[in-house]
Write a protein that holds these residues in place. Structure first.
Motif, short mmCIF file in Angstrom:
data_model
loop_
_atom_site.label_atom_id
_atom_site.label_comp_id
_atom_site.label_asym_id
_atom_site.label_seq_id
_atom_site.Cartn_x
_atom_site.Cartn_y
_atom_site.Cartn_z
N GLU A 163 17.46 -0.10 -46.56
CA GLU A 163 17.67 0.49 -45.23
C GLU A 163 16.33 0.58 -44.50
O GLU A 163 15.36 1.11 -45.03
CB GLU A 163 18.29 1.88 -45.40
N GLN A 164 16.32 0.04 -43.26
CA GLN A 164 15.15 0.18 -42.40
C GLN A 164 15.30 1.49 -41.65
O GLN A 164 15.91 1.53 -40.60
CB GLN A 164 15.09 -0.97 -41.40
N ILE A 165 14.78 2.56 -42.18
CA ILE A 165 15.10 3.86 -41.57
C ILE A 165 14.61 3.93 -40.12
O ILE A 165 13.55 3.44 -39.78
CB ILE A 165 14.54 5.04 -42.37
N ASN A 166 15.43 4.57 -39.31
CA ASN A 166 15.10 4.76 -37.89
C ASN A 166 14.33 6.07 -37.77
O ASN A 166 14.91 7.13 -37.54
CB ASN A 166 16.39 4.81 -37.06
N ILE A 167 13.03 5.93 -37.90
CA ILE A 167 12.20 7.12 -37.98
C ILE A 167 12.32 7.99 -36.72
O ILE A 167 12.23 9.22 -36.79
CB ILE A 167 10.71 6.71 -38.22
N GLU A 168 12.57 7.34 -35.57
CA GLU A 168 12.63 8.10 -34.32
C GLU A 168 13.90 8.94 -34.23
O GLU A 168 14.05 9.75 -33.31
CB GLU A 168 12.48 7.16 -33.12
N MET A 169 14.86 8.74 -35.17
CA MET A 169 16.04 9.60 -35.23
C MET A 169 15.91 10.66 -36.32
O MET A 169 16.43 11.76 -36.21
CB MET A 169 17.30 8.80 -35.58
N HIS A 170 15.23 10.29 -37.42
CA HIS A 170 15.35 11.09 -38.64
C HIS A 170 14.12 11.94 -38.99
O HIS A 170 14.17 12.71 -39.93
CB HIS A 170 15.63 10.17 -39.84
N ALA A 171 13.02 11.77 -38.26
CA ALA A 171 11.76 12.41 -38.70
C ALA A 171 11.87 13.93 -38.78
O ALA A 171 11.16 14.55 -39.56
CB ALA A 171 10.62 12.00 -37.76
N ASP A 172 12.76 14.53 -37.99
CA ASP A 172 12.79 16.01 -37.98
C ASP A 172 13.33 16.59 -39.28
O ASP A 172 12.91 17.64 -39.72
CB ASP A 172 13.58 16.52 -36.77
N TRP A 173 14.27 15.91 -39.94
CA TRP A 173 14.80 16.46 -41.20
C TRP A 173 14.23 15.77 -42.44
O TRP A 173 14.34 16.28 -43.55
CB TRP A 173 16.34 16.36 -41.26
N ILE A 188 5.98 10.70 -40.18
CA ILE A 188 6.71 11.94 -39.88
C ILE A 188 5.91 12.84 -38.93
O ILE A 188 6.47 13.35 -37.95
CB ILE A 188 7.11 12.66 -41.19
N PRO A 189 4.60 13.03 -39.15
CA PRO A 189 3.86 13.87 -38.20
C PRO A 189 3.91 13.33 -36.76
O PRO A 189 3.98 14.10 -35.81
CB PRO A 189 2.42 13.84 -38.74
N TYR A 190 3.89 11.99 -36.62
CA TYR A 190 3.92 11.43 -35.27
C TYR A 190 5.29 11.65 -34.60
O TYR A 190 5.38 11.92 -33.41
CB TYR A 190 3.59 9.93 -35.30
N TRP A 191 6.36 11.50 -35.38
CA TRP A 191 7.70 11.45 -34.79
C TRP A 191 8.49 12.76 -34.82
O TRP A 191 9.49 12.90 -34.13
CB TRP A 191 8.55 10.37 -35.51
N ARG A 192 8.08 13.73 -35.63
CA ARG A 192 9.03 14.83 -35.89
C ARG A 192 9.40 15.65 -34.66
O ARG A 192 10.50 16.16 -34.58
CB ARG A 192 8.55 15.70 -37.04
N ASP A 193 8.50 15.74 -33.67
CA ASP A 193 8.89 16.49 -32.47
C ASP A 193 9.38 15.56 -31.35
O ASP A 193 9.55 15.97 -30.22
CB ASP A 193 7.74 17.38 -31.98
N LYS A 194 9.58 14.25 -31.69
CA LYS A 194 10.04 13.29 -30.67
C LYS A 194 11.46 12.81 -30.93
O LYS A 194 11.98 12.00 -30.16
CB LYS A 194 9.10 12.07 -30.65
N THR A 195 12.09 13.24 -32.02
CA THR A 195 13.45 12.74 -32.31
C THR A 195 14.44 13.29 -31.28
O THR A 195 14.15 14.28 -30.59
CB THR A 195 13.93 13.18 -33.70
N LEU A 196 15.59 12.65 -31.24
CA LEU A 196 16.64 13.11 -30.33
C LEU A 196 16.96 14.58 -30.60
O LEU A 196 17.06 15.40 -29.68
CB LEU A 196 17.89 12.24 -30.50
N THR A 197 17.12 14.93 -31.87
CA THR A 197 17.47 16.30 -32.22
C THR A 197 16.38 17.27 -31.77
O THR A 197 16.67 18.34 -31.20
CB THR A 197 17.67 16.43 -33.74
N ALA A 198 15.12 16.89 -32.00
CA ALA A 198 14.02 17.80 -31.67
C ALA A 198 13.91 17.99 -30.16
O ALA A 198 13.72 19.12 -29.68
CB ALA A 198 12.71 17.25 -32.24
N VAL A 199 14.03 16.92 -29.40
CA VAL A 199 13.92 17.02 -27.94
C VAL A 199 15.11 17.80 -27.38
O VAL A 199 14.96 18.68 -26.53
CB VAL A 199 13.85 15.59 -27.32
N TRP A 200 16.29 17.51 -27.90
CA TRP A 200 17.53 18.17 -27.46
C TRP A 200 17.48 19.68 -27.73
O TRP A 200 17.85 20.49 -26.88
CB TRP A 200 18.69 17.50 -28.21
N ALA A 201 16.98 20.03 -28.92
CA ALA A 201 16.99 21.45 -29.32
C ALA A 201 16.18 22.30 -28.35
O ALA A 201 16.44 23.50 -28.20
CB ALA A 201 16.46 21.60 -30.74
N LYS A 202 15.19 21.68 -27.68
CA LYS A 202 14.36 22.44 -26.73
C LYS A 202 15.05 22.61 -25.38
O LYS A 202 14.58 23.35 -24.53
CB LYS A 202 13.03 21.72 -26.52
#
Lengths: 755, 93
Positions: free
Chosen positions: A101-111, A142-156
């Motif tokens: 699996e080529q993980i989609n880091i920009e979706m999953h970095a928060d968890w 993970i440090p680069y992406w964790r506050d940029k994922t859809l979930t992270a941006v949405w939660a704010k």
């Protein structure tokens, strides 16, 4: 969530048992060996895509999102490692290993950070990962992406993010984790023109961009991105051709050498150019499916009407002696193995509920032509027969059944059913066609689809969601409302029962619809339930349209765009709303039977027969029926959905319609209206664990009824009575599809016990 | 009927119960084409097989079931989902 050791289960052990020869099945030795290869490899993580995304995004800070996304996708495809294994004929693996699996880091970095340690050993859907890659994920990506994922941006940006991921009443977890999903490419068009056709059209349109026209802002980025992505796919195919030639040079077996050289020739030609043969066509389809699975994070990348768009190539090859039915079936089996090879990457929490790595690919046969004639052909039979030989979990194989469908094809499908694998699914062509006529159009509208488009290109996506190849884009499995919890809220004045896990036990979670002991009539109770339901739908929708807006701005998907009709002409990414028909975010329900059975029990026992008071019922429910077994048995004896009993079926049909109308009244960010469904995999178990005792007589935290099916063990009058109950629902209002499970005992169908 | 020449195949056709197959086809036609239900899918195992597979999973490495919209190896499911699949109603004609 952990299972006891005595009953240890889960894919970690399952894979050990299947390792080696146990799954070595197929119509030829080649297929048996490829199946063995599939099952002797554990799913693993490749961070190639992640590296490309981080590299491109870090080098382009501050630039337009679409430019960055398109560049990152192009970089991923251009530099993907071309891997060819022994026995294969179709080129293309999405990672450097099988089942990778080529993980989609920009979706999953928060968890992901929290799950990394257990990723290799978790009980459900474990993934292998190299130590170095794991460390790199932790230190760099993970440090680069964790506050940029859809979930992270949405939660704010939303009011109640935690409630919408863990209340057990309504949630949109699946929407937040899977942008780039639920899609049927326009394969007929792609096969006819190749990616070159799309490229040429983009060249033409790019020349017409007017920088002085405000409508064209951003279109230069769009077209230069599309060029880069399509060229990257051409480069990748070329690298496969070179690898095949390299292997051919050292190959000592003349037969395999010829196969490798043929593979090289095919990759020289497609997917860039139009396909000329079945062999070239199936290669184009497979490589595209594989690339879509890398680009998007989500499930349900659908083959659609494979027997229709492939038949011209099949027919010509057979007529001209280039192909036999057996050879075509072998290629189809190989494609099934490769499709099963693509795992779905989910958090440990979701893997527990949706375990099995399945990513909902779907391929169907049968149906009608655009002129309304039976469309079945020899390939329809081959696609069904192939699954009997190859026995893979994916793709979901379907029969699109119409009154005009020959009995012979239905018999072919029935014989596949007897195999006990759960394949195929059966669909009614007229019903999903009606759903498509109203798709995304709200309460009083019609979809943009013509009847001819629906008949020619329409098919289910993923599980059951109606779609039209190349004309529709949007997430079709987005939000879910738990009807069991809704009933519970109506009996607790809007308060979530205190004994439940997740967000907010004992807290106000819905409107204060009053103390149920004061409901004078069934109508009062009924209205309280519907008020709770309406609120749950609107609150969920309010949270999802914010995510939808973020997706249009930050999660562009160039290959999906290139495979949609009209998007290149418009110069707008398909996620931003350039499809002929935008759909979603959609809302589905779980626990339909639980709600209908609960309402019927209250109506009958409390308000008609008056054998139970509301106070007694509430007291028994609060105690989860402990000490109230007699009352519970009375509730179990009340009419139950699935027995052709109008008393309860009328209630089921009414709440089904109410849910459909409420959902279809919700307008989405891209201008379409939401669509209702009842489909969600085994959500009935997970949501059941978050649902208190219900007046249907179901204990707290037990599973709800699955999908639109009758509650477990309550449909006691045989399959025809159950079918009559189901037939009372108004399916054309459920514009995002309905899923029905039924179990027919094997003893009825065959004498031989499998396994 | 499509006849194929696949001498190397591992597949062996079971001995069908023709009356049961006919009832099955009628049920599918009726549910979809007459009652207008959009979709139906089936599990077609015997309950005893699933119960035995829970007790002796190592004997059933490739046993597949339909959960909802997709097929999956039974052994790979969590116990609660296995229990739910087993608890559904096993219909007879």
């Amino acid at each position: 969530m952990q299972e006891s050791a005595a009953h240890e289960v889960g894919s970690r052990l399952g894979m050990e048992w299947r390792d080696g020869k146990s799954a070595e099945v197929g119509s030829t030795r080649r297929i048996q060996q490829l199946n063995r290869l599939l099952h002797s490899n554990r799913p693993s993580v490749d961070i190639h895509r992640t590296r490309c995304f981080t590299r491109v995004f870090q080098a382009t800070e501050g630039e337009p999102y679409i430019r960055r996304r398109y560049k990152a996708c192009a970089e991923t495809y251009r530099t993907l490692e071309p891997v060819i294994y022994e026995h294969e004929q179709l080129a293309g693996w999405q990672g450097n290993r099988i089942r990778c699996e080529q993980i989609n880091i920009e979706m999953h970095a928060d968890w992901l950070e929290g799950d990394l340690d257990q990723m290799r050993v978790r009980q459900f859907d474990p993934f292998e990962i190299d130590d170095d890659d794991l460390q790199e994920l932790r230190d760099v990506h993970i440090p680069y992406w964790r506050d940029k994922t859809l979930t992270a941006v949405w939660a704010k940006q939303v009011l109640e993010p935690l409630k919408m991921v863990s209340s057990g009443i309504a949630d949109c977890v699946n929407y937040l984790g899977s942008a780039g999903s639920h899609f049927i490419p326009d394969y007929g068009h792609l096969l006819a023109t190749g990616y070159k056709g799309t490229y040429d059209m983009a060249v033409e349109r790019a020349a017409a961009v007017d920088p002085a026209n405000p409508d064209d802002i951003g279109k230069r980025d769009f077209y230069s991105g599309i060029f880069e992505v399509l060229e990257a796919i051409r480069t990748l195919a070329g690298r496969y051709a070179a690898e095949a030639r390299r292997l051919a040079e050292t190959e000592t077996g003349p037969e395999r050498q010829a196969e490798l050289l043929e593979m090289a020739e095919v990759m020289d030609r497609v997917p860039w150019n139009p396909a000329r043969t079945f062999r070239e066509a199936i290669q184009t389809v497979w490589l595209t499916e594989m690339l879509l699975s890398i680009e998007g994070a989500g499930p349900s990348l659908t083959f659609g009407r494979f027997d229709q768009y492939m038949y011209p190539y099949y027919e010509r090859d057979i007529a001209e002696g280039r192909l036999t039915p057996e050879k075509a079936m072998e290629l189809i089996e190989e494609m099934y193995i490769k499709t099963t090879n693509i795992p779905w990457f989910q958090s440990s929490q979701l893997a527990y509920y949706f375990g099995g790595y399945y990513r909902f690919p779907h391929l169907g046969v049968g149906g009608l032509t655009k002129l309304g004639r039976d469309a079945s052909n020899e390939l329809s039979y081959l696609c069904l027969r192939a699954m009997r030989h190859v026995r893979t979990t994916g793709p979901t194989v379907s029969l699109y059944l119409h009154q005009k469908t020959p009995d012979e094809l239905l018999l072919e499908a029935a014989k596949l059913s007897v195999e006990g694998m759960g394949h195929p699914s059966y669909f009614d062509v007229e019903t999903y066609s009606r759903m498509l006529e109203y798709r995304g159009a709200g309460l009083n509208g019609k979809s943009p689809y013509t009847r001819e488009q629906i008949l020619e290109l329409g098919s289910p996506i993923g599980c059951v969601e109606p779609g039209v190849a190349g004309l529709q884009y949007g997430h079709t499995d987005s939000g879910i409302v738990n009807l069991g919890a809704v009933v519970s809220l109506a009996l607790n004045n809007g308060v979530k029962p205190a004994g439940l896990p997740g967000w907010g036990p004992g807290e106000v979670a819905g409107p204060q619809t009053g103390d149920p002991r004061n409901f004078a009539t069934y109508g009062d109770f009924h209205d309280a339930v519907l008020t709770q339901l309406e609120h749950a739908i609107r609150e969920l929708h309010a949270h999802m349209i914010v995510a939808e807006k973020i997706i249009t701005e930050q999660h562009q998907i160039p290959l999906f765009t290139a495979l949609s009709r009209g998007c290149i002409e418009k110069g707008v990414d398909v996620a931003a709303g350039s499809a002929v028909c935008n759909v979603g975010p959609t809302i589905q329900c779980v626990g339909l039977a639980d709600m209908a059975n609960s309402m019927a029990a209250v109506k009958k026992l409390v308000y008609e027969d008056r054998t139970v008071t509301m106070d007694e019922l509430c007291t028994a429910l609060d105690a989860d029926f402990n000490g109230h077994e007699e009352l519970r048995l009375k509730l179990r004896d009340a009419p139950k959905y699935g027995n052709n009993d109008d008393y309860v079926d009328d209630i089921a049909a009414e709440v089904f319609q109410f849910f459909a109308d409420e959902v279809r009244a919700q307008r989405c960010y891209r201008g379409n209206y939401s669509d209702p469904a009842v489909q969600m995999v085994q959500a009935n178990v997970g949501f059941g664990e978050m649902t208190w005792a219900t007046p249907s007589g179901r204990h707290a935290m037990r599973p709800l009824a699955d999908t639109m099916s009758a509650e477990q063990q309550t449909d006691v009058n045989g399959p025809t009575a159950a079918s009559l109950s189901y037939g009372k629902l108004n399916f054309s209002a459920f514009t995002n599809g309905t899923l029905l499970n039924m179990w027919i005992s094997r003893s009825e169908l065959a004498r031989v016990i499998a396994d | 009927m499509l006849t194929l020449d696949t001498p190397e195949s591992t597949y062996r056709e079971p001995e069908y119960n023709p009356a049961g197959i006919r009832s099955f086809m009628n049920l599918v036609r009726t549910t979809l084409n007459d009652h207008g239900v959009e979709h139906i899918q089936f599990n077609t195992l015997n309950k005893e097989t699933l119960v035995d597979a829970q007790a002796h999973p190592e004997k059933y490495p490739t046993l597949m079931v339909r959960v909802a919209g997709y097929s999956v190896y039974f052994t790979d499911l969590g116990r609660r989902v296995q229990d739910d699949v087993i608890s559904r109603t096993e219909h007879r004609f």
